[in-house]
Design a protein around this motif. Structure first.
Motif, PDB file in Angstrom:
ATOM      1  N   LEU A 194       3.845  37.430  40.108  1.00  0.00           N
ATOM      2  CA  LEU A 194       5.063  38.228  40.276  1.00  0.00           C
ATOM      3  C   LEU A 194       6.067  37.601  41.227  1.00  0.00           C
ATOM      4  O   LEU A 194       7.210  38.033  41.292  1.00  0.00           O
ATOM      5  N   ASP A 195       5.640  36.585  41.984  1.00  0.00           N
ATOM      6  CA  ASP A 195       6.499  35.919  42.966  1.00  0.00           C
ATOM      7  C   ASP A 195       7.027  36.901  44.015  1.00  0.00           C
ATOM      8  O   ASP A 195       8.190  36.863  44.409  1.00  0.00           O
ATOM      9  N   ALA A 196       6.136  37.790  44.465  1.00  0.00           N
ATOM     10  CA  ALA A 196       6.502  38.758  45.496  1.00  0.00           C
ATOM     11  C   ALA A 196       6.827  38.031  46.797  1.00  0.00           C
ATOM     12  O   ALA A 196       6.243  36.990  47.097  1.00  0.00           O
ATOM     13  N   ILE A 197       7.759  38.591  47.575  1.00  0.00           N
ATOM     14  CA  ILE A 197       8.070  38.013  48.885  1.00  0.00           C
ATOM     15  C   ILE A 197       7.234  38.651  49.988  1.00  0.00           C
ATOM     16  O   ILE A 197       7.045  38.057  51.043  1.00  0.00           O
ATOM     17  N   ALA A 198       6.709  39.872  49.722  1.00  0.00           N
ATOM     18  CA  ALA A 198       5.844  40.540  50.698  1.00  0.00           C
ATOM     19  C   ALA A 198       5.049  41.631  50.001  1.00  0.00           C
ATOM     20  O   ALA A 198       5.517  42.244  49.034  1.00  0.00           O
ATOM     21  N   VAL A 199       3.856  41.859  50.514  1.00  0.00           N
ATOM     22  CA  VAL A 199       2.991  42.945  50.054  1.00  0.00           C
ATOM     23  C   VAL A 199       2.637  43.782  51.278  1.00  0.00           C
ATOM     24  O   VAL A 199       2.196  43.246  52.293  1.00  0.00           O
ATOM     25  N   GLU A 200       2.848  45.089  51.164  1.00  0.00           N
ATOM     26  CA  GLU A 200       2.583  46.006  52.264  1.00  0.00           C
ATOM     27  C   GLU A 200       1.269  46.751  52.060  1.00  0.00           C
ATOM     28  O   GLU A 200       0.797  46.906  50.931  1.00  0.00           O
ATOM     29  N   PHE A 201       0.731  47.230  53.175  1.00  0.00           N
ATOM     30  CA  PHE A 201      -0.415  48.135  53.202  1.00  0.00           C
ATOM     31  C   PHE A 201      -0.064  49.223  54.208  1.00  0.00           C
ATOM     32  O   PHE A 201       0.452  48.921  55.291  1.00  0.00           O
ATOM     33  N   ARG A 202      -0.350  50.469  53.871  1.00  0.00           N
ATOM     34  CA  ARG A 202      -0.057  51.575  54.782  1.00  0.00           C
ATOM     35  C   ARG A 202      -1.294  52.462  54.885  1.00  0.00           C
ATOM     36  O   ARG A 202      -1.976  52.695  53.889  1.00  0.00           O
ATOM     37  N   THR A 203      -1.543  52.979  56.082  1.00  0.00           N
ATOM     38  CA  THR A 203      -2.662  53.894  56.287  1.00  0.00           C
ATOM     39  C   THR A 203      -2.394  54.774  57.488  1.00  0.00           C
ATOM     40  O   THR A 203      -1.487  54.505  58.274  1.00  0.00           O
ATOM     41  N   HIS A 204      -3.178  55.814  57.608  1.00  0.00           N
ATOM     42  CA  HIS A 204      -3.076  56.708  58.768  1.00  0.00           C
ATOM     43  C   HIS A 204      -3.406  55.903  60.028  1.00  0.00           C
ATOM     44  O   HIS A 204      -4.349  55.110  60.031  1.00  0.00           O
ATOM     45  N   ARG A 205      -2.628  56.104  61.057  1.00  0.00           N
ATOM     46  CA  ARG A 205      -2.875  55.399  62.321  1.00  0.00           C
ATOM     47  C   ARG A 205      -4.302  55.607  62.809  1.00  0.00           C
ATOM     48  O   ARG A 205      -4.903  54.710  63.411  1.00  0.00           O
ATOM     49  N   LEU A 206      -4.897  56.752  62.549  1.00  0.00           N
ATOM     50  CA  LEU A 206      -6.239  57.062  63.034  1.00  0.00           C
ATOM     51  C   LEU A 206      -7.354  56.676  62.066  1.00  0.00           C
ATOM     52  O   LEU A 206      -8.530  56.874  62.376  1.00  0.00           O
ATOM     53  N   ASN A 207      -7.013  56.118  60.913  1.00  0.00           N
ATOM     54  CA  ASN A 207      -8.030  55.692  59.946  1.00  0.00           C
ATOM     55  C   ASN A 207      -8.514  54.301  60.335  1.00  0.00           C
ATOM     56  O   ASN A 207      -8.079  53.279  59.802  1.00  0.00           O
ATOM     57  N   ARG A 208      -9.419  54.243  61.295  1.00  0.00           N
ATOM     58  CA  ARG A 208      -9.899  52.969  61.838  1.00  0.00           C
ATOM     59  C   ARG A 208     -10.591  52.120  60.775  1.00  0.00           C
ATOM     60  O   ARG A 208     -10.460  50.899  60.772  1.00  0.00           O
ATOM     61  N   GLN A 209     -11.344  52.739  59.875  1.00  0.00           N
ATOM     62  CA  GLN A 209     -12.036  51.984  58.836  1.00  0.00           C
ATOM     63  C   GLN A 209     -11.037  51.256  57.940  1.00  0.00           C
ATOM     64  O   GLN A 209     -11.195  50.073  57.643  1.00  0.00           O
ATOM     65  N   SER A 210      -9.998  51.959  57.515  1.00  0.00           N
ATOM     66  CA  SER A 210      -8.984  51.354  56.665  1.00  0.00           C
ATOM     67  C   SER A 210      -8.202  50.282  57.420  1.00  0.00           C
ATOM     68  O   SER A 210      -7.944  49.192  56.885  1.00  0.00           O
ATOM     69  N   ARG A 211      -7.836  50.564  58.649  1.00  0.00           N
ATOM     70  CA  ARG A 211      -7.080  49.574  59.428  1.00  0.00           C
ATOM     71  C   ARG A 211      -7.899  48.309  59.645  1.00  0.00           C
ATOM     72  O   ARG A 211      -7.372  47.195  59.548  1.00  0.00           O
ATOM     73  N   ALA A 212      -9.188  48.453  59.930  1.00  0.00           N
ATOM     74  CA  ALA A 212     -10.049  47.274  60.118  1.00  0.00           C
ATOM     75  C   ALA A 212     -10.134  46.463  58.826  1.00  0.00           C
ATOM     76  O   ALA A 212     -10.096  45.226  58.856  1.00  0.00           O
ATOM     77  N   ALA A 213     -10.237  47.149  57.681  1.00  0.00           N
ATOM     78  CA  ALA A 213     -10.309  46.438  56.401  1.00  0.00           C
ATOM     79  C   ALA A 213      -9.008  45.694  56.115  1.00  0.00           C
ATOM     80  O   ALA A 213      -9.026  44.551  55.643  1.00  0.00           O
ATOM     81  N   ILE A 214      -7.873  46.310  56.415  1.00  0.00           N
ATOM     82  CA  ILE A 214      -6.571  45.663  56.202  1.00  0.00           C
ATOM     83  C   ILE A 214      -6.430  44.456  57.125  1.00  0.00           C
ATOM     84  O   ILE A 214      -5.993  43.376  56.706  1.00  0.00           O
ATOM     85  N   GLU A 215      -6.789  44.612  58.373  1.00  0.00           N
ATOM     86  CA  GLU A 215      -6.692  43.508  59.332  1.00  0.00           C
ATOM     87  C   GLU A 215      -7.639  42.370  58.965  1.00  0.00           C
ATOM     88  O   GLU A 215      -7.308  41.194  59.138  1.00  0.00           O
ATOM     89  N   ARG A 216      -8.808  42.709  58.427  1.00  0.00           N
ATOM     90  CA  ARG A 216      -9.775  41.680  58.007  1.00  0.00           C
ATOM     91  C   ARG A 216      -9.186  40.798  56.902  1.00  0.00           C
ATOM     92  O   ARG A 216      -9.499  39.612  56.808  1.00  0.00           O
ATOM     93  N   LEU A 217      -8.304  41.364  56.085  1.00  0.00           N
ATOM     94  CA  LEU A 217      -7.642  40.588  55.030  1.00  0.00           C
ATOM     95  C   LEU A 217      -6.692  39.540  55.602  1.00  0.00           C
ATOM     96  O   LEU A 217      -6.365  38.573  54.932  1.00  0.00           O
ATOM     97  N   GLY A 218      -6.220  39.775  56.824  1.00  0.00           N
ATOM     98  CA  GLY A 218      -5.252  38.872  57.430  1.00  0.00           C
ATOM     99  C   GLY A 218      -3.853  39.449  57.483  1.00  0.00           C
ATOM    100  O   GLY A 218      -2.909  38.761  57.877  1.00  0.00           O
ATOM    101  N   ALA A 219      -3.698  40.703  57.101  1.00  0.00           N
ATOM    102  CA  ALA A 219      -2.381  41.341  57.163  1.00  0.00           C
ATOM    103  C   ALA A 219      -1.987  41.573  58.618  1.00  0.00           C
ATOM    104  O   ALA A 219      -2.841  41.792  59.471  1.00  0.00           O
ATOM    105  N   GLN A 220      -0.698  41.506  58.869  1.00  0.00           N
ATOM    106  CA  GLN A 220      -0.152  41.700  60.217  1.00  0.00           C
ATOM    107  C   GLN A 220       0.419  43.116  60.345  1.00  0.00           C
ATOM    108  O   GLN A 220       1.051  43.614  59.410  1.00  0.00           O
ATOM    109  N   LEU A 221       0.217  43.713  61.506  1.00  0.00           N
ATOM    110  CA  LEU A 221       0.785  45.028  61.775  1.00  0.00           C
ATOM    111  C   LEU A 221       2.288  44.880  61.974  1.00  0.00           C
ATOM    112  O   LEU A 221       2.744  44.163  62.868  1.00  0.00           O
TER     113      LEU A 221
END
Length: 193
Positions: free
Chosen positions: A125-152
């Motif tokens: 698709l030649d995307a310029i950026a891909v976002e991920f959003r989650t509840h600030r308190l969803n630590r499991q989801s945030r850890a999984a997103i950060e493990r991918l290498g995404a930046q806050l």
């Protein structure tokens, strides 16, 4: 549609356009572990799965979402994910509304799903950026997103009112096209390839 749903296949998982054919597996997956009772995320109640699938399909028809069923190596639907908040003009999208059957959480399926979706977004698709959003308190989801290498990117405070009446602060992460050449081998390493 720029990010139209299609089948994406990996070694242990595949993503296929979501249909009512997946309803029984997904209702069972949501019931296992009572995922619908988590207050900080939105997993459909098993009895409401057909309506959720219809809702996601209506968003697909409107061009704002490309929903997928996540299939394990046996072809059983073990969760859902989507391309959402699709912005074809600016070649941006979000990967979200993702949930998995409790028994496959932390199994590597999420990493492979995200690898397939990110590869398609950046390489096809030649995307310029891909976002991920989650509840600030969803630590499991945030850890999984950060493990991918995404930046806050930041926290949207008091961003949403959830169905239970609580206010959600939304943590927003992203991976940019410039970062993808480094993130790609990182994900392959996590997958043992």
């Amino acid at each position: 549609m720029w990010a139209s749903p299609l089948r994406l296949s990996g070694e242990s998982v595949s993503l296929t356009p979501l249909t009512q054919d997946h309803q029984a597996d997904l209702a069972e997956a949501a019931a296992a572990g009572e995922l619908h009772q988590l207050w900080y995320t939105s997993v459909p109640h098993p009895a409401e799965m057909a309506a959720e699938i219809d809702h996601r399909q209506s968003l697909r028809a409107a061009g704002s979402m490309a929903p997928f069923a996540i299939l394990d190596h046996d072809g059983r639907a073990v969760g859902m994910t989507t391309y959402m908040n699709i912005d074809a003009t600016n070649r941006r999208l979000e990967i979200g509304s993702t949930w998995y059957r409790k028994s496959v959480q932390r199994s590597g399926i999420n990493t492979e799903c995200k690898f397939l979706m990110l590869s398609h977004a950046f390489e096809t698709l030649d995307a310029i950026a891909v976002e991920f959003r989650t509840h600030r308190l969803n630590r499991q989801s945030r850890a999984a997103i950060e493990r991918l290498g995404a930046q806050l990117d930041g926290i949207l405070r008091a961003h949403m009112i959830l169905s239970n009446g609580t206010i959600r602060d939304t943590a927003i992460y992203s991976i940019t096209a410039a970062e993808w050449p480094t993130i790609r081998p990182h994900l392959l390493h996590l997958l043992g390839r």
